[in-house]
Write a protein that holds these residues in place. Structure first.
Motif, PDB file in Angstrom:
ATOM      1  N   ALA A  51      24.887  20.162  38.203  1.00  0.00           N
ATOM      2  CA  ALA A  51      25.444  21.226  39.040  1.00  0.00           C
ATOM      3  C   ALA A  51      26.900  21.508  38.662  1.00  0.00           C
ATOM      4  O   ALA A  51      27.292  22.674  38.513  1.00  0.00           O
ATOM      5  CB  ALA A  51      25.339  20.841  40.517  1.00  0.00           C
ATOM      6  N   ILE A  52      27.668  20.449  38.489  1.00  0.00           N
ATOM      7  CA  ILE A  52      29.075  20.623  38.101  1.00  0.00           C
ATOM      8  C   ILE A  52      29.166  21.274  36.728  1.00  0.00           C
ATOM      9  O   ILE A  52      29.976  22.188  36.515  1.00  0.00           O
ATOM     10  CB  ILE A  52      29.808  19.264  38.128  1.00  0.00           C
ATOM     11  N   PHE A  53      28.337  20.836  35.805  1.00  0.00           N
ATOM     12  CA  PHE A  53      28.355  21.401  34.457  1.00  0.00           C
ATOM     13  C   PHE A  53      28.005  22.887  34.491  1.00  0.00           C
ATOM     14  O   PHE A  53      28.664  23.698  33.836  1.00  0.00           O
ATOM     15  CB  PHE A  53      27.386  20.648  33.544  1.00  0.00           C
ATOM     16  N   ILE A  54      26.980  23.251  35.259  1.00  0.00           N
ATOM     17  CA  ILE A  54      26.574  24.664  35.337  1.00  0.00           C
ATOM     18  C   ILE A  54      27.701  25.501  35.931  1.00  0.00           C
ATOM     19  O   ILE A  54      28.040  26.567  35.406  1.00  0.00           O
ATOM     20  CB  ILE A  54      25.268  24.820  36.148  1.00  0.00           C
ATOM     21  N   ILE A  55      28.276  25.032  37.001  1.00  0.00           N
ATOM     22  CA  ILE A  55      29.360  25.791  37.641  1.00  0.00           C
ATOM     23  C   ILE A  55      30.551  25.927  36.695  1.00  0.00           C
ATOM     24  O   ILE A  55      31.120  27.009  36.538  1.00  0.00           O
ATOM     25  CB  ILE A  55      29.771  25.121  38.972  1.00  0.00           C
ATOM     26  N   LYS A  56      30.897  24.832  36.029  1.00  0.00           N
ATOM     27  CA  LYS A  56      32.084  24.826  35.182  1.00  0.00           C
ATOM     28  C   LYS A  56      31.866  25.578  33.861  1.00  0.00           C
ATOM     29  O   LYS A  56      32.711  26.367  33.451  1.00  0.00           O
ATOM     30  CB  LYS A  56      32.491  23.379  34.893  1.00  0.00           C
ATOM     31  N   GLU A  57      30.742  25.353  33.214  1.00  0.00           N
ATOM     32  CA  GLU A  57      30.534  25.880  31.870  1.00  0.00           C
ATOM     33  C   GLU A  57      29.860  27.254  31.841  1.00  0.00           C
ATOM     34  O   GLU A  57      30.312  28.142  31.137  1.00  0.00           O
ATOM     35  CB  GLU A  57      29.691  24.901  31.042  1.00  0.00           C
ATOM     36  N   VAL A  58      28.785  27.398  32.578  1.00  0.00           N
ATOM     37  CA  VAL A  58      28.017  28.635  32.478  1.00  0.00           C
ATOM     38  C   VAL A  58      28.799  29.825  33.013  1.00  0.00           C
ATOM     39  O   VAL A  58      28.791  30.901  32.418  1.00  0.00           O
ATOM     40  CB  VAL A  58      26.651  28.495  33.191  1.00  0.00           C
ATOM     41  N   PHE A  59      29.495  29.629  34.118  1.00  0.00           N
ATOM     42  CA  PHE A  59      30.210  30.752  34.709  1.00  0.00           C
ATOM     43  C   PHE A  59      31.559  31.028  34.040  1.00  0.00           C
ATOM     44  O   PHE A  59      32.157  32.061  34.272  1.00  0.00           O
ATOM     45  CB  PHE A  59      30.387  30.541  36.212  1.00  0.00           C
ATOM     46  N   THR A  60      32.040  30.076  33.239  1.00  0.00           N
ATOM     47  CA  THR A  60      33.319  30.302  32.563  1.00  0.00           C
ATOM     48  C   THR A  60      33.170  30.550  31.063  1.00  0.00           C
ATOM     49  O   THR A  60      34.156  30.772  30.381  1.00  0.00           O
ATOM     50  CB  THR A  60      34.253  29.086  32.766  1.00  0.00           C
ATOM     51  N   THR A  61      31.939  30.511  30.566  1.00  0.00           N
ATOM     52  CA  THR A  61      31.707  30.740  29.142  1.00  0.00           C
ATOM     53  C   THR A  61      31.857  32.214  28.836  1.00  0.00           C
ATOM     54  O   THR A  61      31.298  33.067  29.538  1.00  0.00           O
ATOM     55  CB  THR A  61      30.289  30.267  28.754  1.00  0.00           C
ATOM     56  N   PRO A  62      32.600  32.544  27.785  1.00  0.00           N
ATOM     57  CA  PRO A  62      32.762  33.954  27.422  1.00  0.00           C
ATOM     58  C   PRO A  62      31.436  34.569  26.996  1.00  0.00           C
ATOM     59  O   PRO A  62      30.540  33.883  26.517  1.00  0.00           O
ATOM     60  CB  PRO A  62      33.749  33.930  26.251  1.00  0.00           C
ATOM     61  N   TYR A  63      31.341  35.846  27.166  1.00  0.00           N
ATOM     62  CA  TYR A  63      30.122  36.575  26.825  1.00  0.00           C
ATOM     63  C   TYR A  63      29.799  36.385  25.339  1.00  0.00           C
ATOM     64  O   TYR A  63      30.655  36.475  24.488  1.00  0.00           O
ATOM     65  CB  TYR A  63      30.302  38.073  27.129  1.00  0.00           C
ATOM     66  N   GLY A  64      28.536  36.112  25.063  1.00  0.00           N
ATOM     67  CA  GLY A  64      28.089  35.975  23.690  1.00  0.00           C
ATOM     68  C   GLY A  64      28.025  34.548  23.183  1.00  0.00           C
ATOM     69  O   GLY A  64      27.426  34.296  22.146  1.00  0.00           O
ATOM     70  N   SER A  65      28.618  33.621  23.876  1.00  0.00           N
ATOM     71  CA  SER A  65      28.578  32.230  23.397  1.00  0.00           C
ATOM     72  C   SER A  65      27.848  31.316  24.384  1.00  0.00           C
ATOM     73  O   SER A  65      28.137  30.128  24.471  1.00  0.00           O
ATOM     74  CB  SER A  65      29.993  31.722  23.147  1.00  0.00           C
ATOM     75  N   ILE A  66      26.904  31.878  25.098  1.00  0.00           N
ATOM     76  CA  ILE A  66      26.155  31.105  26.092  1.00  0.00           C
ATOM     77  C   ILE A  66      25.093  30.210  25.438  1.00  0.00           C
ATOM     78  O   ILE A  66      24.670  29.212  26.026  1.00  0.00           O
ATOM     79  CB  ILE A  66      25.507  32.046  27.145  1.00  0.00           C
ATOM     80  N   ASN A  67      24.678  30.518  24.203  1.00  0.00           N
ATOM     81  CA  ASN A  67      23.594  29.761  23.561  1.00  0.00           C
ATOM     82  C   ASN A  67      23.911  28.275  23.427  1.00  0.00           C
ATOM     83  O   ASN A  67      23.050  27.434  23.698  1.00  0.00           O
ATOM     84  CB  ASN A  67      23.275  30.346  22.185  1.00  0.00           C
ATOM     85  N   THR A  68      25.103  27.926  23.003  1.00  0.00           N
ATOM     86  CA  THR A  68      25.434  26.498  22.862  1.00  0.00           C
ATOM     87  C   THR A  68      25.476  25.817  24.220  1.00  0.00           C
ATOM     88  O   THR A  68      25.063  24.663  24.352  1.00  0.00           O
ATOM     89  CB  THR A  68      26.788  26.320  22.142  1.00  0.00           C
ATOM     90  N   THR A  69      25.923  26.529  25.225  1.00  0.00           N
ATOM     91  CA  THR A  69      25.962  25.965  26.581  1.00  0.00           C
ATOM     92  C   THR A  69      24.550  25.777  27.119  1.00  0.00           C
ATOM     93  O   THR A  69      24.257  24.786  27.789  1.00  0.00           O
ATOM     94  CB  THR A  69      26.773  26.869  27.517  1.00  0.00           C
ATOM     95  N   LEU A  70      23.655  26.712  26.803  1.00  0.00           N
ATOM     96  CA  LEU A  70      22.274  26.601  27.268  1.00  0.00           C
ATOM     97  C   LEU A  70      21.593  25.352  26.726  1.00  0.00           C
ATOM     98  O   LEU A  70      20.845  24.701  27.444  1.00  0.00           O
ATOM     99  CB  LEU A  70      21.478  27.845  26.866  1.00  0.00           C
ATOM    100  N   PHE A  71      21.855  25.015  25.466  1.00  0.00           N
ATOM    101  CA  PHE A  71      21.249  23.811  24.906  1.00  0.00           C
ATOM    102  C   PHE A  71      21.714  22.564  25.654  1.00  0.00           C
ATOM    103  O   PHE A  71      20.940  21.645  25.895  1.00  0.00           O
ATOM    104  CB  PHE A  71      21.563  23.689  23.415  1.00  0.00           C
TER     105      PHE A  71
END
Length: 155
Positions: A51-71
């Motif tokens: 939950a912390i990772f999703i809140i911190k990383e997914v919502f703050t990741t710049p557009y277009g670079s979500i693929n590495t965060t998704l893995f």
């Protein structure tokens, strides 16, 4: 009189062995219960971490670079699924006092699938990928064998 004493000693020896085995079974059950409590704690911590990772990383990741965060998110999800499968293995043991090989193989398949999903193909050698493929094949065949043998035993 001698044969009677010998019989009594044998009976007492069996009783002692049975008492010992009964005590061992109690210890196994106690250890399984402690392990299941610890596994629940691990699962809850892993969910909080996710939950912390999703809140911190997914919502703050710049557009277009979500693929590495998704893995990374998929890896964390699969970690929780693996922990749930291990908990299921422990609770199944508590219910039946037998390890269920089918559950162990499914847990292993999830673990190898997790490894493949989070694999960085740029850093991995071909032999590693072949090894993971062989592991999946072997686990899949094992799962089919266990599954078919269990279904044949039920009929």
């Amino acid at each position: 009189m001698q044969p009677m004493r010998k019989i009594i000693r044998q009976i007492l020896g069996i009783t002692k062995d049975e008492n010992f085995m009964h005590a061992i079974e109690h210890i196994e059950v106690l250890v399984s219960k402690v392990l299941s409590i610890f596994m629940v704690v691990v699962i809850l911590v892993a969910i909080a971490d996710l939950a912390i990772f999703i809140i911190k990383e997914v919502f703050t990741t710049p557009y277009g670079s979500i693929n590495t965060t998704l893995f990374k998110v998929f890896g964390l999800f699969l970690n929780i699924l693996i922990a749930l499968e291990i908990l299921e293995n422990i609770t199944a043991y508590l219910k039946r006092h037998v390890f269920q090989v089918e559950l162990v193989i499914v847990t292993s398949l999830i673990a190898v699938a997790r490894k493949i999903i989070i694999l960085d193909l740029e850093k991995v050698k071909g032999i590693d990928i072949i090894g993971l493929g062989v592991a999946i094949l072997a686990l899949s065949i094992s799962y089919l064998i266990i599954r078919f043998s269990n279904s044949n035993n039920r009929h």
